[in-house]
Enzyme design. Structure first.
Site, PDB file in Angstrom:
ATOM      1  N   LYS A 244     -21.876   4.299 -52.572  1.00  0.00           N
ATOM      2  CA  LYS A 244     -21.013   3.758 -51.503  1.00  0.00           C
ATOM      3  C   LYS A 244     -21.789   2.836 -50.572  1.00  0.00           C
ATOM      4  O   LYS A 244     -21.352   1.723 -50.278  1.00  0.00           O
ATOM      5  CB  LYS A 244     -20.437   4.929 -50.686  1.00  0.00           C
ATOM      6  CG  LYS A 244     -19.861   4.523 -49.349  1.00  0.00           C
ATOM      7  CD  LYS A 244     -19.284   5.688 -48.575  1.00  0.00           C
ATOM      8  CE  LYS A 244     -20.246   6.424 -47.679  1.00  0.00           C
ATOM      9  NZ  LYS A 244     -20.458   5.886 -46.336  1.00  0.00           N
ATOM     10  N   ASN A 245     -22.938   3.325 -50.102  1.00  0.00           N
ATOM     11  CA  ASN A 245     -23.633   2.582 -49.048  1.00  0.00           C
ATOM     12  C   ASN A 245     -24.343   1.336 -49.562  1.00  0.00           C
ATOM     13  O   ASN A 245     -24.910   0.578 -48.778  1.00  0.00           O
ATOM     14  CB  ASN A 245     -24.601   3.509 -48.294  1.00  0.00           C
ATOM     15  CG  ASN A 245     -23.833   4.494 -47.426  1.00  0.00           C
ATOM     16  OD1 ASN A 245     -22.639   4.299 -47.165  1.00  0.00           O
ATOM     17  ND2 ASN A 245     -24.492   5.546 -46.985  1.00  0.00           N
TER      18      ASN A 245
ATOM     19  N   CYS B 258     -18.838   8.241 -32.901  1.00  0.00           N
ATOM     20  CA  CYS B 258     -18.153   9.046 -33.907  1.00  0.00           C
ATOM     21  C   CYS B 258     -18.762  10.432 -33.899  1.00  0.00           C
ATOM     22  O   CYS B 258     -19.693  10.698 -33.153  1.00  0.00           O
ATOM     23  CB  CYS B 258     -18.214   8.401 -35.290  1.00  0.00           C
ATOM     24  SG  CYS B 258     -19.820   8.449 -36.028  1.00  0.00           S
TER      25      CYS B 258
ATOM     26  N   ARG C   1     -24.112   6.389 -32.122  1.00  0.00           N
ATOM     27  CA  ARG C   1     -24.238   5.269 -33.057  1.00  0.00           C
ATOM     28  C   ARG C   1     -24.106   3.886 -32.398  1.00  0.00           C
ATOM     29  O   ARG C   1     -23.150   3.140 -32.639  1.00  0.00           O
ATOM     30  CB  ARG C   1     -23.240   5.423 -34.223  1.00  0.00           C
ATOM     31  CG  ARG C   1     -23.472   6.722 -34.975  1.00  0.00           C
ATOM     32  CD  ARG C   1     -22.648   6.836 -36.219  1.00  0.00           C
ATOM     33  NE  ARG C   1     -23.204   6.097 -37.331  1.00  0.00           N
ATOM     34  CZ  ARG C   1     -22.600   5.973 -38.508  1.00  0.00           C
ATOM     35  NH1 ARG C   1     -21.425   6.531 -38.685  1.00  0.00           N
ATOM     36  NH2 ARG C   1     -23.164   5.297 -39.491  1.00  0.00           N
TER      37      ARG C   1
ATOM     38  N   ASP D   7     -28.034  12.190 -44.457  1.00  0.00           N
ATOM     39  CA  ASP D   7     -26.749  12.333 -45.155  1.00  0.00           C
ATOM     40  C   ASP D   7     -26.716  13.541 -46.094  1.00  0.00           C
ATOM     41  O   ASP D   7     -25.693  13.809 -46.732  1.00  0.00           O
ATOM     42  CB  ASP D   7     -26.425  11.049 -45.951  1.00  0.00           C
ATOM     43  CG  ASP D   7     -26.082   9.889 -45.035  1.00  0.00           C
ATOM     44  OD1 ASP D   7     -25.856  10.123 -43.831  1.00  0.00           O
ATOM     45  OD2 ASP D   7     -26.044   8.737 -45.517  1.00  0.00           O
TER      46      ASP D   7
ATOM     47  N   ARG E  12     -13.749   9.513 -48.369  1.00  0.00           N
ATOM     48  CA  ARG E  12     -14.382   8.246 -47.967  1.00  0.00           C
ATOM     49  C   ARG E  12     -15.602   7.956 -48.831  1.00  0.00           C
ATOM     50  O   ARG E  12     -15.924   6.797 -49.074  1.00  0.00           O
ATOM     51  CB  ARG E  12     -14.846   8.333 -46.510  1.00  0.00           C
ATOM     52  CG  ARG E  12     -13.712   8.364 -45.524  1.00  0.00           C
ATOM     53  CD  ARG E  12     -14.241   8.371 -44.119  1.00  0.00           C
ATOM     54  NE  ARG E  12     -15.119   7.214 -43.918  1.00  0.00           N
ATOM     55  CZ  ARG E  12     -15.779   6.960 -42.811  1.00  0.00           C
ATOM     56  NH1 ARG E  12     -15.684   7.774 -41.793  1.00  0.00           N
ATOM     57  NH2 ARG E  12     -16.540   5.885 -42.712  1.00  0.00           N
TER      58      ARG E  12
HETATM   59  C1  EPZ Z   1     -26.298   4.128 -42.429  1.00  0.00           C
HETATM   60  O1  EPZ Z   1     -25.615   4.105 -41.185  1.00  0.00           O
HETATM   61  C2  EPZ Z   1     -25.390   4.868 -43.400  1.00  0.00           C
HETATM   62  N1  EPZ Z   1     -24.145   4.122 -43.523  1.00  0.00           N
HETATM   63  C3  EPZ Z   1     -25.160   6.274 -42.904  1.00  0.00           C
HETATM   64  O2  EPZ Z   1     -24.406   6.959 -43.889  1.00  0.00           O
HETATM   65  C4  EPZ Z   1     -26.494   6.995 -42.730  1.00  0.00           C
HETATM   66  O3  EPZ Z   1     -26.274   8.258 -42.146  1.00  0.00           O
HETATM   67  C5  EPZ Z   1     -27.421   6.176 -41.838  1.00  0.00           C
HETATM   68  O4  EPZ Z   1     -27.541   4.820 -42.342  1.00  0.00           O
HETATM   69  C6  EPZ Z   1     -28.824   6.746 -41.746  1.00  0.00           C
HETATM   70  O5  EPZ Z   1     -29.368   6.858 -43.040  1.00  0.00           O
HETATM   71  C7  EPZ Z   1     -24.065   3.113 -44.364  1.00  0.00           C
HETATM   72  O6  EPZ Z   1     -25.014   2.744 -45.056  1.00  0.00           O
HETATM   73  C8  EPZ Z   1     -22.742   2.442 -44.494  1.00  0.00           C
HETATM   74  P1  EPZ Z   1     -28.657   3.386 -38.837  1.00  0.00           P
HETATM   75  P2  EPZ Z   1     -26.106   3.121 -40.038  1.00  0.00           P
HETATM   76  O7  EPZ Z   1     -28.352   2.140 -38.102  1.00  0.00           O
HETATM   77  O8  EPZ Z   1     -26.600   1.870 -40.642  1.00  0.00           O
HETATM   78  C9  EPZ Z   1     -29.882   4.295 -34.335  1.00  0.00           C
HETATM   79  C10 EPZ Z   1     -22.723   8.356 -44.720  1.00  0.00           C
HETATM   80  O9  EPZ Z   1     -22.490   9.572 -44.533  1.00  0.00           O
HETATM   81  N2  EPZ Z   1     -29.420   2.943 -34.038  1.00  0.00           N
HETATM   82  O10 EPZ Z   1     -29.732   3.355 -39.855  1.00  0.00           O
HETATM   83  O11 EPZ Z   1     -25.036   3.042 -39.028  1.00  0.00           O
HETATM   84  C11 EPZ Z   1     -28.759   5.235 -34.779  1.00  0.00           C
HETATM   85  O12 EPZ Z   1     -28.062   5.752 -33.660  1.00  0.00           O
HETATM   86  C12 EPZ Z   1     -23.111   7.465 -43.551  1.00  0.00           C
HETATM   87  O13 EPZ Z   1     -22.633   7.806 -45.821  1.00  0.00           O
HETATM   88  C13 EPZ Z   1     -29.672   2.419 -32.793  1.00  0.00           C
HETATM   89  O14 EPZ Z   1     -30.254   3.052 -31.918  1.00  0.00           O
HETATM   90  O15 EPZ Z   1     -27.325   3.959 -39.466  1.00  0.00           O
HETATM   91  C14 EPZ Z   1     -29.515   6.264 -35.580  1.00  0.00           C
HETATM   92  O16 EPZ Z   1     -30.118   7.167 -34.695  1.00  0.00           O
HETATM   93  C15 EPZ Z   1     -22.924   8.125 -42.229  1.00  0.00           C
HETATM   94  N3  EPZ Z   1     -29.239   1.148 -32.528  1.00  0.00           N
HETATM   95  C16 EPZ Z   1     -30.611   5.437 -36.252  1.00  0.00           C
HETATM   96  O17 EPZ Z   1     -30.724   4.241 -35.457  1.00  0.00           O
HETATM   97  C17 EPZ Z   1     -28.617   0.394 -33.466  1.00  0.00           C
HETATM   98  O18 EPZ Z   1     -28.261  -0.765 -33.173  1.00  0.00           O
HETATM   99  C18 EPZ Z   1     -30.320   5.053 -37.682  1.00  0.00           C
HETATM  100  O19 EPZ Z   1     -29.003   4.510 -37.769  1.00  0.00           O
HETATM  101  C19 EPZ Z   1     -28.373   0.940 -34.730  1.00  0.00           C
HETATM  102  C20 EPZ Z   1     -28.799   2.222 -34.991  1.00  0.00           C
END
Ligand code: EPZ
Length: 420
Positions: A22-23, A116, A121, A307, A399
């Protein structure tokens, strides 16, 4: 709304075939709007999130067609630049259209994705990266409004307090591939979907080096063209079914998975006491009691994936002794804990740390999925529990898992989808 009715306690035995990730499919689908040509993405899964992404791109003027597991995307009519709230709120990955629209049209208006259940996030890193490339960004009435006369390559550090961001890396890559000059992303995400996205963009004519390492070097090009790409197997789905084998003390062959993407999970399952062996066509997972408690800290790839945290928590809830799980990526991702405790688990959470005191057996109960991976964790708990578990709100699970109940029923689980 559908629910899963599970009569637990049966060891799972047989083979499970893993579907496309998916991702990875989500950013690839968005990346294909960086040209006017048709792109073909194969090995896609039938997932609600991918359908949401296709609906969003349709609003922007993109035509898509799915035949079997092949997605054909024709972005030649993509002249819309507004991603409305109703579509963006369904899925955070929608925010990828921000970078892609800036790369394609030089402007975008994208609804601000909210918080969420897995945490706040934020998207500050996405916006900072795009601004560094020269985009002007303002937030008005819940929308991110961005425009740029031209995007110019620069050096960007993309790490936040919880490490590198997958989404920010995707957004900056999408905007930078057609920027003028060279962009260097430092502390880039190293997740496999970033490597796949870089491969896809390179096959479209981009020039990206270093994917899979923390430093990405992107030499901007003027034009991209259509490309073909096959999505790799979903490592989170594979990990979920490996844990299904262990939590039911069963014997499963997980077919079509990439071992090097699963090393952190395999390592922990072995430490717990599962027997994991590699066969020609997959990974065999066998387990029987007694199993041992472990300590886990989630971290960006190649660390233990956040995840997979809810799923392994369900397993550890059935392993006598004390296990400690520290959530290093989403400190609030524990909404499934209260539901697991309703099934007889003994789990206490203090900030980002969950202390799991394993019990002999979980007992079936009605529980509610509140997010994708937490929902998967509850299904696994139900498979191991005595008597009946009913998991409601399985739309969260749909999803990201293709036909979960069918794949599990094929290996001996007593699980049915029931429409309420
Ligand atoms: C991706 O989300 C995945 N989604 C998530 O999978 C997964 O949990 C996550 O990466 C971490 O591995 C997709 O690939 C579509 P991040 P993403 O930005 O990109 C912080 C699932 O279940 N952060 O890597 O949104 C954030 O809060 C989903 O399949 C900031 O601080 O995650 C987190 O603590 C849920 N500022 C960390 O970074 C930002 O601008 C990593 O989040 C962005 C993120």
């Amino acid at each position: 709304m559908d629910k899963f009715v599970i009569n637990g306690g049966k060891p799972l035995e047989g083979e499970i075939e893993i579907s496309g990730a998916k991702n990875e499919a989500l950013p690839l689908t968005v990346a294909s709007i960086l040209t006017d040509d048709v792109s073909i993405i194969s090995n896609i899964s039938d997932l609600a999130d991918l359908r949401s992404m296709i609906s969003l791109l349709e609003v922007l003027g993109v035509k898509s067609e799915i035949k079997g597991n092949v997605l054909r995307i024709d972005p030649s009519g993509c002249d819309g630049y507004e991603a409305p709230y109703d579509l963006v709120r369904k899925m955070r990955a929608s925010v990828y259209v921000l970078g892609a629209l800036l790369g394609r049209l030089g402007r975008a208006k994208v609804s601000f994705p909210g918080g969420c259940v897995i945490g706040t996030r934020p998207i500050d890193l996405h916006l900072m990266g795009l601004e560094k490339l020269g985009a002007r960004i303002k937030i008005e009435h819940g929308y991110i409004i961005a425009d740029a006369d031209k995007l110019v390559g620069t050096e960007i550090f993309l790490s936040g307090i919880h490490g590198p961001s997958v989404g920010a890396t995707v957004n900056v890559m999408l905007a930078a591939v057609k920027a003028e000059g060279v962009t260097v992303i430092k502390e880039a995400s190293c997740e496999p979907q970033i490597t796949e996205l870089a491969d896809f963009l390179n096959s479209m004519g981009a020039k990206i080096e270093g994917a899979g390492t923390p430093v990405l070097i992107i030499h901007g090009v003027k034009e991209l063209h259509g490309a073909k790409h096959e999505v790799i197997p979903d490592r989170i789905e594979a990990a979920t079914y490996m844990i299904a084998g262990v939590i039911t003390r069963g014997n499963l062959l997980i077919k079509n998975c990439i071992v090097k993407h699963l090393e952190a999970v395999i390592e922990k399952l072995r430490e717990i006491g599962a027997e994991i062996t590699y066969e020609d066509d997959g990974v065999r997972v066998k387990a029987k009691d007694p199993l041992k408690p472990v300590n886990i800290r989630t971290a960006p790839f190649p660390g233990f994936p956040t995840d997979v945290q809810p799923q392994i928590m369900s397993l550890l809830a059935t392993v006598p002794g004390i296990s400690v799980i520290t959530e290093g990526v989403y400190p609030d991702r524990f909404i499934h804990v209260s539901e697991l405790n309703r099934m007889g688990a003994d789990i206490k959470v203090d900030n980002a740390v969950a202390v799991v005191k394993g019990v002999e057996k979980l007992s079936g109960a009605p529980v509610m999925a509140s997010e994708l991976r937490g929902g998967a964790g509850l299904v696994l708990a139900g498979l191991s529990a005595i008597n009946q578990t009913v998991v409601s709100r399985v739309y969260h699970i749909d999803r990201g898992y293709e036909s979960m109940e069918k794949k599990l029923a094929n290996v001996g689980a007593d699980i049915k989808r029931v429409s309420e």
